[in-house]
Design an enzyme around this catalytic site. Sequence first.
Site, mmCIF file in Angstrom:
data_model
loop_
_atom_site.group_PDB
_atom_site.id
_atom_site.type_symbol
_atom_site.label_atom_id
_atom_site.label_comp_id
_atom_site.label_asym_id
_atom_site.label_seq_id
_atom_site.Cartn_x
_atom_site.Cartn_y
_atom_site.Cartn_z
ATOM 1 N N GLY A 53 31.718 -12.962 39.844
ATOM 2 C CA GLY A 53 32.980 -12.549 39.771
ATOM 3 C C GLY A 53 33.826 -13.199 40.808
ATOM 4 C CG HIS A 80 27.398 -14.728 32.512
ATOM 5 N ND1 HIS A 80 28.407 -14.052 32.164
ATOM 6 C CD2 HIS A 80 27.681 -14.830 33.960
ATOM 7 C CE1 HIS A 80 29.391 -13.890 32.944
ATOM 8 N NE2 HIS A 80 28.933 -14.273 33.936
ATOM 9 C CG ASN A 87 35.119 -15.633 37.862
ATOM 10 O OD1 ASN A 87 34.910 -15.191 36.538
ATOM 11 N ND2 ASN A 87 34.091 -15.790 38.519
ATOM 12 C CG ASP A 118 28.856 -13.432 28.806
ATOM 13 O OD1 ASP A 118 28.116 -14.428 28.611
ATOM 14 O OD2 ASP A 118 29.148 -12.717 29.728
ATOM 15 C CB SER A 171 28.019 -14.761 37.627
ATOM 16 O OG SER A 171 28.942 -15.064 36.653
#
Length: 262
Positions: free
Chosen positions: A72, A230, A104, A227, A34
């Site tokens: 993700g 991102h 991830n 967060d 992402s």
Amino acid sequence: MQTLKRLFLFALVLTVALAAHSKVKPTLYLIGDSTVKNGSDNGDKGLWGWGHFLLEFFDTTRLYIENHAIGGRSSRTFQTEGRWEKIVARLQPGDYVLMQFGHNDAGALDDTARARGSIRGIAEETQDIYNPIQKRPETVHTYGWYMKKYITEAQAKGAIPVVLSLVPRNNWKDGKVTRASSDYGLWAKQVAEQTGATFIDLNEIVAKHYEETGQEKVSKQHFTEIDHTHTSLEGARLNATSLVEGIKAAKGLKLDQFLSKK
């Protein structure tokens, strides 16, 4: 005479066909998570990936850019979901593949939420699991193993793989951005060296820019309150600019020939 005319026309058609083939534009494929393409790539919740803005730096009359990154995903799940397989089938000699994974990969191997983690490092070790998401047994490999698979399969098709260290999160200690130079950034560099792929230390380039800007301003302008991973529009643009900086500095990488002259 008729035979000569036919031969001339055949030669002319062949010449035009070969010229047209030589002018086919190469494609730059982006694969990752992402931070490369966020959500539906429309700025939802103010979040953007750097891949969206990369087009601003290239002459797209001479180079196609396809952003296949998806939120993700890890180096493992981008493959096990069949996403990489579809790209490999389309790769042509002279295409480029920019890959950025790692955000991830530290997740669990077999949790019921995502089951997306890879084994740490670049060794050949494996672990057999039951994947509760795909409902099947699976042999999980290391981060380095998956990255090598991207690289070697791209090379086998005549494409040019470019390995990127992952963009840094908004994590700081004593005024310095926390680097990935002892884990995923290091492993990305190592697999690039082992396979002869180009490596761009995007993590380090971006981190230096963050430190020049300062923690408070970076937090306000380059990220949102959602967060620490991102980026906002401004943050994604900085990451794209940093990547172009790395492309220009990379020895032997001819991707910079497609950069816009503007």
